[in-house]
Scaffold this motif. Structure first.
Motif, short mmCIF file in Angstrom:
data_model
loop_
_atom_site.label_atom_id
_atom_site.label_comp_id
_atom_site.label_asym_id
_atom_site.label_seq_id
_atom_site.Cartn_x
_atom_site.Cartn_y
_atom_site.Cartn_z
N SER A 1 0.16 5.20 -1.10
CA SER A 1 0.84 6.53 -0.62
C SER A 1 2.27 6.04 -1.20
O SER A 1 2.87 4.95 -1.46
CB SER A 1 1.31 6.71 0.04
OG SER A 1 0.16 7.35 0.90
N ILE A 2 3.37 6.88 -2.11
CA ILE A 2 4.88 6.66 -2.49
C ILE A 2 5.47 7.88 -2.21
O ILE A 2 4.95 8.59 -2.23
CB ILE A 2 4.63 6.63 -4.41
CG1 ILE A 2 3.83 4.66 -4.66
CG2 ILE A 2 6.16 6.40 -4.79
CD1 ILE A 2 4.19 5.07 -6.08
N VAL A 3 6.70 7.58 -1.17
CA VAL A 3 7.24 8.49 -1.12
C VAL A 3 8.89 8.63 -1.00
O VAL A 3 9.19 7.28 -1.29
CB VAL A 3 7.49 8.62 0.58
CG1 VAL A 3 8.05 10.23 0.74
CG2 VAL A 3 6.29 9.33 1.40
N VAL B 1 1.53 11.21 -4.42
CA VAL B 1 3.34 10.72 -4.08
C VAL B 1 3.48 11.80 -4.31
O VAL B 1 3.76 13.03 -4.77
CB VAL B 1 3.41 10.66 -5.80
CG1 VAL B 1 5.07 10.42 -6.05
CG2 VAL B 1 2.67 9.34 -6.63
N THR B 2 5.28 12.16 -3.48
CA THR B 2 5.43 13.31 -2.53
C THR B 2 7.35 13.07 -2.24
O THR B 2 7.87 11.42 -2.60
CB THR B 2 4.82 13.40 -1.01
OG1 THR B 2 5.13 12.31 0.15
CG2 THR B 2 3.86 14.05 -1.36
N ASP C 1 0.35 -1.16 0.15
CA ASP C 1 0.10 -0.26 0.42
C ASP C 1 0.73 1.19 0.28
O ASP C 1 0.47 2.94 -0.59
CB ASP C 1 -0.71 0.03 1.40
CG ASP C 1 -2.04 -1.34 1.47
OD1 ASP C 1 -2.78 -1.00 0.47
OD2 ASP C 1 -1.38 -2.08 1.62
N VAL C 2 1.28 0.98 0.39
CA VAL C 2 2.93 2.19 0.18
C VAL C 2 4.44 1.45 0.10
O VAL C 2 5.14 1.16 0.95
CB VAL C 2 3.36 2.69 2.02
CG1 VAL C 2 3.89 3.94 1.89
CG2 VAL C 2 1.89 3.50 2.42
N LEU C 3 5.30 2.34 -1.16
CA LEU C 3 6.89 2.67 -0.66
C LEU C 3 7.39 3.59 -0.48
O LEU C 3 6.71 4.77 -1.05
CB LEU C 3 6.29 2.26 -2.89
CG LEU C 3 7.98 2.14 -3.40
CD1 LEU C 3 8.92 1.36 -2.97
CD2 LEU C 3 7.47 2.65 -5.46
N VAL C 4 8.10 3.63 -0.08
CA VAL C 4 9.07 4.49 0.05
C VAL C 4 9.87 3.99 -0.88
O VAL C 4 11.16 2.97 -0.39
CB VAL C 4 9.48 4.34 2.31
CG1 VAL C 4 10.72 5.60 1.94
CG2 VAL C 4 8.22 4.19 2.33
N LEU D 1 6.30 9.60 7.68
CA LEU D 1 4.91 8.97 8.17
C LEU D 1 4.10 8.84 7.61
O LEU D 1 2.47 8.82 7.78
CB LEU D 1 5.59 8.72 9.19
CG LEU D 1 4.37 7.40 10.17
CD1 LEU D 1 4.39 6.04 9.39
CD2 LEU D 1 4.02 7.68 11.21
N HIS D 2 4.43 10.72 7.80
CA HIS D 2 2.73 11.68 7.64
C HIS D 2 2.56 11.82 6.27
O HIS D 2 1.73 11.71 5.59
CB HIS D 2 3.18 13.30 7.96
CG HIS D 2 2.08 14.27 7.87
ND1 HIS D 2 1.18 14.85 8.33
CD2 HIS D 2 2.64 15.39 7.18
CE1 HIS D 2 -0.01 15.55 8.05
NE2 HIS D 2 1.27 15.98 6.63
#
Length: 253
Positions: free
Chosen positions: A140-142, A184-185, A80-83, A229-230
């Motif tokens: 989300s991708i950060v 994406v941020t 669900d989230v990629l960093v 995380l935020h």
């Protein structure tokens, strides 16, 4: 609700702090490493909760990037989230100031940093984004960029260029993926007191590095992790496309 989170380059430093922060929140984390398996295993063992997995692979290899993304999806039951944190970071072994380095070393360093720091992130993003789209899921991708993308990296120009391109890539993906509910941020840290920087901070130039910020210190991996995380939270979806400076006012733009 527990999410599946893939953190690339999670064996030490910022990546370890990011993995730890998501696990503390109750998420399931795929701890990726390039070559430091022992360090990655230490990260994995220190994570709170259950359901975490360890994944290795050289992000400079497009096939390996695909394999590690697929392994994370399978191991976590979905991502669900990629960093995108993994990078070939500046160090004594890859200095390539244009007026001192030989052409062969110049080419080799540029190729490696672009392959890992930019193309590796782009390739993993491709697979995770299409996984989310296929599921009809938001996510989300950060991207973890660098202050050097804006301030310049005269001794490591390939690193500065790769991180600037990573920021731009993130903004392109923010526009492309918004219709699918994927935010994406990017974050752009300044000097961070990770394990590999301790010797530099303790050396004769350490005080000058700390003095770059009016706070009189450098940042910590945990401060970067808190921002990541935020930005990865559903509440931050409206920040999509943003590049967040995390440098203690050491460089303003």
């Amino acid at each position: 609700m527990s999410r599946g989170v893939l953190v690339t380059g999670a064996s030490r430093g910022i990546g370890r702090a990011v993995a730890t922060a998501f696990a503390a929140r109750g998420d399931r984390v795929a701890v990726h490493y390039g070559s430091g398996r022992a360090d990655a295993e230490e990260t994995l063992c220190g994570l709170a909760g259950a359901g975490h997995v360890l994944i290795g692979g050289d992000l400079g290899d497009p096939a390996a990037a695909q394999e590690l993304a697929e392994a994370a999806i399978e191991g976590l039951g979905g991502v669900d989230v990629l960093v995108n944190n993994a990078a070939v970071a500046p160090g004594p072994g890859n200095v390539h100031a244009i007026d001192t380095v030989g052409y062969a070393d110049w080419q080799r360093t540029w190729r490696r940093m672009i392959d890992v720091d930019l193309l590796g992130a782009a390739n993993v993003t491709y697979h995770v984004a299409n996984h989310l789209i296929g599921r009809g899921a938001t996510g989300s991708i950060v991207n973890v960029g660098s202050r050097g993308a804006f301030r310049g990296e005269p001794d490591y120009p390939a690193y500065g260029a790769a991180k600037a391109a990573l920021h731009a890539f993130g903004q392109s993906m923010a526009v492309a993926l918004a219709p699918h509910g994927i935010a994406v941020t990017s974050v752009a840290p300044g000097f961070i007191s990770s394990e590999r920087q301790h010797a530099k901070l303790d050396g004769p130039g350490g005080a000058a590095i700390s003095a770059q910020s009016p706070f009189g210190r450098v940042g910590t991996p945990e401060e970067v992790a808190a921002a990541v995380l935020h930005l990865a939270s559903p509440e931050a979806a409206w920040s999509s496309g943003a590049v967040l400076d995390l440098n203690g006012a050491s460089h303003l733009r």
